[in-house]
Every structure is written in C-alpha cells, then in structure tokens.
Design an enzyme around this catalytic site. Structure first.
Site, PDB file in Angstrom:
ATOM      1  N   GLU A 109      -1.005  -5.561 -18.527  1.00 14.03           N
ATOM      2  CA  GLU A 109      -1.773  -6.779 -18.360  1.00 14.03           C
ATOM      3  C   GLU A 109      -1.120  -7.990 -18.149  1.00 14.03           C
ATOM      4  O   GLU A 109      -1.322  -9.171 -18.555  1.00 14.03           O
ATOM      5  CB  GLU A 109      -2.784  -7.190 -19.370  1.00 14.03           C
ATOM      6  CG  GLU A 109      -3.812  -6.156 -19.726  1.00 14.03           C
ATOM      7  CD  GLU A 109      -4.747  -6.392 -20.440  1.00 14.03           C
ATOM      8  OE1 GLU A 109      -5.976  -6.497 -20.345  1.00 14.03           O
ATOM      9  OE2 GLU A 109      -4.521  -6.642 -21.841  1.00 14.03           O
TER      10      GLU A 109
ATOM     11  N   LYS B  40      -5.371 -19.003 -27.442  1.00 12.68           N
ATOM     12  CA  LYS B  40      -5.199 -17.346 -27.268  1.00 12.68           C
ATOM     13  C   LYS B  40      -4.351 -16.738 -26.434  1.00 12.68           C
ATOM     14  O   LYS B  40      -3.598 -16.090 -26.608  1.00 12.68           O
ATOM     15  CB  LYS B  40      -6.684 -16.653 -27.541  1.00 12.68           C
ATOM     16  CG  LYS B  40      -6.514 -15.168 -27.763  1.00 12.68           C
ATOM     17  CD  LYS B  40      -5.662 -14.583 -28.949  1.00 12.68           C
ATOM     18  CE  LYS B  40      -5.605 -13.288 -29.124  1.00 12.68           C
ATOM     19  NZ  LYS B  40      -6.623 -12.500 -29.220  1.00 12.68           N
TER      20      LYS B  40
ATOM     21  N   ALA C  58      -5.385  -4.659 -34.265  1.00  7.59           N
ATOM     22  CA  ALA C  58      -5.763  -3.415 -34.684  1.00  7.59           C
ATOM     23  C   ALA C  58      -4.989  -2.411 -33.402  1.00  7.59           C
ATOM     24  O   ALA C  58      -4.695  -2.861 -32.479  1.00  7.59           O
ATOM     25  CB  ALA C  58      -7.316  -3.088 -34.180  1.00  7.59           C
TER      26      ALA C  58
END
Length: 296
Positions: free
Chosen positions: A259, A178, A127
């Site tokens: 991050e 992930k 997204a």
C-alpha cells in the site's frame, strides 16, 4: 438502518477478524466474505481465544440481497479484486464502513458500491496474522469515525462490544495523524526491520525529518496538528515492543503488493499539488514502489 441491521464483512484478515470477533461476542456475527473459504476465524487476545463461526464465503454469487452495513477490511490494493463482493452486498441503502489505511477511502471505494454511503474509519489497534491463520490482537481495539448520523449507527452496532468507537468532529485531523504514523512505518520496509529499529539515533533523526515533511502536507490539506506530533509518533515507536511489525512490512516479506501509494505516495502527490517540497518522499516513494511492483 433497522433496529437489527444485517451485517457483512469483506476481508477476514487481521483487522477483519478483530472486528468480527468483537461483534460475535455480543451475538451480532457478520456474514464473512473473502477470497478463501474458511470454516471459522480465530482471534487470540489476553491469553484467551475467540472463535468466530464461519463459513467464510468465497463466491459473491451466493449473496442473495444487499446488506444494511458492510465493513470493508481489505487493503486498498485489493479493492478492485473485491468489486464483485461490493456489487453483491451494497445498494443505495447500504452503509459501508471502510476499515482501511489512508485518507482517500471514499474516493477509492465509491466507484464500486452501487451508490452506498462510504464512511471512513481510523483503526487504532495492532493485530497480526499468525502462521496458523489465527490473529493475535496485541492491544484493545478502538475505532474513530467522523461525527455524523451514519457513524452513530455504527457506534450503536458496537455498543456493548470490546471494541471502542469514538466519534470525532475534526475527523480529518485524526485521519491525517494516523496517516503520518503509517507513513513513517514505511521505513521499516526499506530496512526490513520491526519497530525496534527506531531505537537507533540515525533512524530517529530520519523519521523526524520525514514526519515534519508529512506534517506540512497534512496541514496544507486541512489537518489541525501541532508541532509536537512528529516527536509524539516517534516516541510511540520507541515505546512499542521491539518485535512489533506493520502490515506493509508483512506484505513486503511475503512479496505481496504494498500500500505504498495511499500510505506514502499520497504525501508526495499532495505535496506536488500544493507546492510543498517533499525531499524525503522523493527518495522513499520510488523505493517502496519498486519494492512493490519491480521490475527486477
């Protein structure tokens, strides 16, 4: 948690807006909390638009009581800035669902949540925030949670929504897989390119070398992942739309903090702790850190 739990969401960015829209469509709209007040949130998906009514609250002092379930969708670089929200929304009866990258959500959030239970989640959908502040959802939303009684409560909250929730007995392996996907996406920051860059043969070779290094660290940390995982992840980038980005690339292009530590630094940190060589990380991590923090 009651039959009709009170819901709040911190961080109405791309992931947060997606979650809020899924809940809103089944009349479970969470209280929206963020740094900036907005009248509403807008999600675009499959040529349709979902409008989540606000307002987005911007002052934690307006919250009068703790909530049953709090979704945390801020980046890990924003946790300290969200401390007042967490203090206002959480107590020892609250369940906090961390919609964040990495494998260290519990460690990072627990100092701020007033004794609440923190449950990590793996987010499996792209997204992206658009220039008009709407969010473009490019695939069906899906979450993976550890198979625990608390996670079953979260799955019930999403029952009947457009967001699928899977409960995994071996959550640690899925979370590390992930993480490997997120880690190799860090190469996009250094190249300042989107997913199409992985069609280059030299980038494919570099990505595979880095992913094999990450895989060794993941296995030593308890993940059960096959030798095929690096190739599977690279194949996924090969199939992706060439213009598909990633949140860490968007942050770099906007000159926001990255991050880098929880997506890439963690591989080097755990490798050093476990005595596993991480030569690619030794180059990649300092460059990402400098891109995030400077100086220069």
């Amino acid at each position: 948690m009651s039959e009709h739990p009170t819901l709040a969401l911190i961080g109405p960015g791309a992931i947060g807006t997606t979650i809020a829209a899924a809940l809103h469509e089944v009349e479970r709209t969470p209280v929206l909390c963020g740094r900036t007040a907005h009248a509403q949130l807008i999600l675009r998906r499959d040529k349709r638009e979902i409008v989540v009514p606000g307002p987005v609250l911007s002052d934690p002092a307006t919250v009068g009581h703790p909530f049953d379930l709090v979704f945390v969708a801020v980046k890990t670089t924003q946790i300290a800035d969200s401390a007042n929200w967490l203090a206002a929304l959480c107590d020892e009866n609250t369940l906090v669902c961390a919609l964040q990258n990495g494998v260290e959500q519990e460690t990072l959030l627990e100092p701020y949540v007033n004794g609440a239970k923190v449950l990590p989640a793996v987010v499996w959908f792209p997204a992206q925030r658009e220039p008009d502040a709407s969010v473009w959802l490019r695939a069906a939303p899906r979450l993976t949670l550890p198979d625990t009684p608390q996670a079953k409560r979260i799955a019930e909250v999403f029952s009947g929504t457009g967001c699928a929730v899977e409960l995994a007995a071996d959550f640690i392996s899925i979370a590390w897989r992930k993480l490997l996907q997120n880690a190799v996406a860090g190469l996009m920051v250094l190249a300042n390119r989107r997913a199409g860059m992985f069609s280059r043969g030299d980038i494919t070779e570099l990505a595979l070398a880095y992913l094999r290094e990450c895989l060794s660290v993941a296995r030593a940390s308890g993940a059960q992942l096959s030798d095929n995982v690096p190739q599977e992840i690279v194949d996924g980038f090969h199939r992706a739309p060439a213009d598909l980005g990633t949140s860490i690339l968007a942050d770099r292009q906007a000159n926001r903090p990255l991050e880098w530590d929880i997506r890439n630094g963690v591989i080097r940190r755990y490798g050093r702790l476990l005595g596993i060589p991480t030569p690619v990380s030794e180059v990649l991590v300092p460059l990402l850190a400098a891109g995030s923090e400077g100086p220069g």
